[in-house]
Design a protein around this motif. Structure first.
Motif, PDB file in Angstrom:
ATOM      1  N   GLY A   1       0.782  -1.314   0.164  1.00  9.82           N
ATOM      2  CA  GLY A   1      -0.230   0.050  -0.032  1.00  9.82           C
ATOM      3  C   GLY A   1       0.681   1.205   0.064  1.00  9.82           C
ATOM      4  O   GLY A   1       0.589   2.315  -0.978  1.00  9.82           O
ATOM      5  N   ALA A   2       1.784   1.535   0.763  1.00  6.58           N
ATOM      6  CA  ALA A   2       2.687   2.358   0.784  1.00  6.58           C
ATOM      7  C   ALA A   2       3.457   2.542  -0.369  1.00  6.58           C
ATOM      8  O   ALA A   2       3.754   3.773  -0.924  1.00  6.58           O
ATOM      9  CB  ALA A   2       3.602   2.169   2.177  1.00  6.58           C
ATOM     10  N   ALA A   3       4.098   1.564  -0.803  1.00  9.74           N
ATOM     11  CA  ALA A   3       5.105   1.528  -1.916  1.00  9.74           C
ATOM     12  C   ALA A   3       4.149   1.982  -3.352  1.00  9.74           C
ATOM     13  O   ALA A   3       4.536   2.723  -4.259  1.00  9.74           O
ATOM     14  CB  ALA A   3       5.747   0.092  -2.176  1.00  9.74           C
ATOM     15  N   ASN A   4       2.959   1.349  -3.334  1.00  7.97           N
ATOM     16  CA  ASN A   4       2.092   1.663  -4.682  1.00  7.97           C
ATOM     17  C   ASN A   4       1.757   3.039  -4.846  1.00  7.97           C
ATOM     18  O   ASN A   4       1.532   3.607  -5.922  1.00  7.97           O
ATOM     19  CB  ASN A   4       0.784   0.692  -4.268  1.00  7.97           C
ATOM     20  CG  ASN A   4       0.468   0.308  -5.803  1.00  7.97           C
ATOM     21  OD1 ASN A   4       1.359  -0.041  -6.773  1.00  7.97           O
ATOM     22  ND2 ASN A   4      -0.938   0.481  -6.075  1.00  7.97           N
TER      23      ASN A   4
ATOM     24  N   PHE B   1       2.202   6.632  -8.959  1.00  4.89           N
ATOM     25  CA  PHE B   1       2.239   8.090  -9.284  1.00  4.89           C
ATOM     26  C   PHE B   1       3.509   8.357 -10.263  1.00  4.89           C
ATOM     27  O   PHE B   1       3.048   9.193 -11.167  1.00  4.89           O
ATOM     28  CB  PHE B   1       2.427   8.747  -8.044  1.00  4.89           C
ATOM     29  CG  PHE B   1       2.235  10.417  -8.478  1.00  4.89           C
ATOM     30  CD1 PHE B   1       1.033  11.139  -8.632  1.00  4.89           C
ATOM     31  CD2 PHE B   1       3.548  11.122  -8.307  1.00  4.89           C
ATOM     32  CE1 PHE B   1       1.336  12.345  -9.286  1.00  4.89           C
ATOM     33  CE2 PHE B   1       3.543  12.505  -8.493  1.00  4.89           C
ATOM     34  CZ  PHE B   1       2.500  13.175  -9.033  1.00  4.89           C
ATOM     35  N   LEU B   2       4.584   7.883 -10.078  1.00  2.00           N
ATOM     36  CA  LEU B   2       5.823   7.831 -11.034  1.00  2.00           C
ATOM     37  C   LEU B   2       5.721   7.195 -12.399  1.00  2.00           C
ATOM     38  O   LEU B   2       6.350   7.712 -13.197  1.00  2.00           O
ATOM     39  CB  LEU B   2       6.793   7.179 -10.168  1.00  2.00           C
ATOM     40  CG  LEU B   2       7.465   7.716  -9.003  1.00  2.00           C
ATOM     41  CD1 LEU B   2       8.515   7.036  -8.396  1.00  2.00           C
ATOM     42  CD2 LEU B   2       7.991   9.104  -9.205  1.00  2.00           C
ATOM     43  N   ILE B   3       4.540   6.663 -12.473  1.00  2.00           N
ATOM     44  CA  ILE B   3       4.139   6.192 -13.858  1.00  2.00           C
ATOM     45  C   ILE B   3       4.134   7.501 -14.905  1.00  2.00           C
ATOM     46  O   ILE B   3       4.088   7.387 -16.153  1.00  2.00           O
ATOM     47  CB  ILE B   3       2.666   5.501 -13.881  1.00  2.00           C
ATOM     48  CG1 ILE B   3       3.020   4.303 -13.272  1.00  2.00           C
ATOM     49  CG2 ILE B   3       2.240   5.460 -15.549  1.00  2.00           C
ATOM     50  CD1 ILE B   3       1.650   3.360 -13.300  1.00  2.00           C
TER      51      ILE B   3
ATOM     52  N   THR C   1       5.943  -1.655 -14.807  1.00  2.63           N
ATOM     53  CA  THR C   1       6.113  -2.818 -14.290  1.00  2.63           C
ATOM     54  C   THR C   1       6.233  -3.117 -12.836  1.00  2.63           C
ATOM     55  O   THR C   1       5.427  -4.154 -12.318  1.00  2.63           O
ATOM     56  CB  THR C   1       7.507  -3.075 -14.740  1.00  2.63           C
ATOM     57  OG1 THR C   1       7.512  -3.056 -16.277  1.00  2.63           O
ATOM     58  CG2 THR C   1       7.967  -4.704 -14.419  1.00  2.63           C
ATOM     59  N   ILE C   2       6.719  -2.242 -11.863  1.00  4.94           N
ATOM     60  CA  ILE C   2       7.036  -2.240 -10.950  1.00  4.94           C
ATOM     61  C   ILE C   2       5.522  -2.220  -9.909  1.00  4.94           C
ATOM     62  O   ILE C   2       5.058  -2.932  -9.102  1.00  4.94           O
ATOM     63  CB  ILE C   2       7.724  -1.153  -9.858  1.00  4.94           C
ATOM     64  CG1 ILE C   2       9.106  -1.490 -10.616  1.00  4.94           C
ATOM     65  CG2 ILE C   2       7.654  -1.136  -8.359  1.00  4.94           C
ATOM     66  CD1 ILE C   2      10.320  -0.223 -10.117  1.00  4.94           C
TER      67      ILE C   2
ATOM     68  N   ILE D   1       0.686  -8.914  -6.597  1.00  3.33           N
ATOM     69  CA  ILE D   1       1.237  -9.490  -5.536  1.00  3.33           C
ATOM     70  C   ILE D   1       0.023  -9.303  -4.357  1.00  3.33           C
ATOM     71  O   ILE D   1      -0.671 -10.299  -3.760  1.00  3.33           O
ATOM     72  CB  ILE D   1       2.535  -9.201  -5.084  1.00  3.33           C
ATOM     73  CG1 ILE D   1       3.503  -9.406  -6.076  1.00  3.33           C
ATOM     74  CG2 ILE D   1       2.935  -9.693  -3.581  1.00  3.33           C
ATOM     75  CD1 ILE D   1       4.800  -9.090  -5.810  1.00  3.33           C
ATOM     76  N   GLY D   2      -0.341  -7.915  -4.238  1.00  2.86           N
ATOM     77  CA  GLY D   2      -1.251  -7.866  -3.225  1.00  2.86           C
ATOM     78  C   GLY D   2      -2.480  -8.466  -3.430  1.00  2.86           C
ATOM     79  O   GLY D   2      -3.084  -8.871  -2.712  1.00  2.86           O
ATOM     80  N   LEU D   3      -3.052  -8.371  -4.883  1.00  2.00           N
ATOM     81  CA  LEU D   3      -4.550  -8.835  -5.126  1.00  2.00           C
ATOM     82  C   LEU D   3      -4.145 -10.437  -5.137  1.00  2.00           C
ATOM     83  O   LEU D   3      -5.316 -11.078  -4.578  1.00  2.00           O
ATOM     84  CB  LEU D   3      -4.756  -8.437  -6.499  1.00  2.00           C
ATOM     85  CG  LEU D   3      -6.067  -8.973  -6.995  1.00  2.00           C
ATOM     86  CD1 LEU D   3      -7.221  -8.244  -6.072  1.00  2.00           C
ATOM     87  CD2 LEU D   3      -6.419  -8.342  -8.359  1.00  2.00           C
TER      88      LEU D   3
END
Length: 213
Positions: free
Chosen positions: A100-103, A108-110, A120-121, A128-130
């Motif tokens: 959640g924090a990393a996403n 946003f960096l997309i 990709t990241i 992975i979360g889903l």
């Protein structure tokens, strides 16, 4: 009130801003550089983030799209953090919090020149979360959400396959399908699940272990 509906608010604002952005897009797509406006079946959402449109014109949609993507990133990040509080398995809860924090950051960096690697990241983190949420959902009595989780996963995997294979024709359409299906699933899991739904999993596991002793 705002905290309870933060995910819904973020997603609604995100969608509204992205739609507004599409209305300001000058034109041009991979199929036709001279086309006018934004075609949802041929243009990619990433086209809205560029400083210049594909047809070479200045892109006034960029401002709206960036803010829209910011709300989208925050909404999904909050969703994973909220889901981590519903799942009793501590290691999975910690993974979802981290995702959640990393996403929030990577999604946003997309909008930056690092678009491809960030896609990709952020996609990998989301999957992975889903995947973890789907595994735990399959052990509950939430039958409709089980089906929705599987459909969303398959849709997402197929979209990524098209992205990697370079099939840009169908990819533009599947991007929107995947986008919509993930939003609906996120809202369904956020507002139609609770801690008790997943708590039963732990209780059932403990009973089975006790019986086998």
């Amino acid at each position: 009130m705002i905290k309870k509906y933060s995910v819904l608010i973020c997603i609604i604002i995100s969608v509204i801003l992205l739609v507004i952005a599409s209305l300001f897009y000058p034109g041009g797509s991979l199929h036709d550089k001279n086309s006018t406006g934004f075609d949802w079946s041929k243009n990619f959402i990433s086209n809205l983030f560029a400083a210049k449109a594909i047809n070479g014109s200045e892109n006034p949609s960029r401002f709206w799209a960036i803010i829209g993507m910011a709300f989208h990133s925050v909404g999904y990040g909050i969703f994973f953090i909220h889901m981590s509080r519903k799942i009793s398995a501590r290691h999975v809860a910690n993974i979802l919090k981290l995702i959640g924090a990393a996403n929030i950051l990577f999604s946003f960096l997309i909008i930056t020149p690092l678009h491809d690697i960030m896609v990709t990241i952020s996609s990998s983190l989301f999957l992975i979360g889903l995947f973890y949420i789907t595994v735990f959902s399959l052990k509950t009595k939430l039958h409709l959400l089980k089906f929705c989780c599987i459909i969303c996963l398959l849709t997402f995997y197929y979209t990524l396959y098209l992205y990697v294979s370079g099939d840009c024709g169908l990819l533009a359409i599947m991007q929107k399908v995947s986008f919509i299906s993930s939003m609906l699933l996120v809202l369904g899991l956020e507002y139609f699940t609770k801690f008790e739904d997943f708590k039963r999993i732990k209780q059932s596991t403990q009973r089975i272990q006790a019986t086998n002793r």
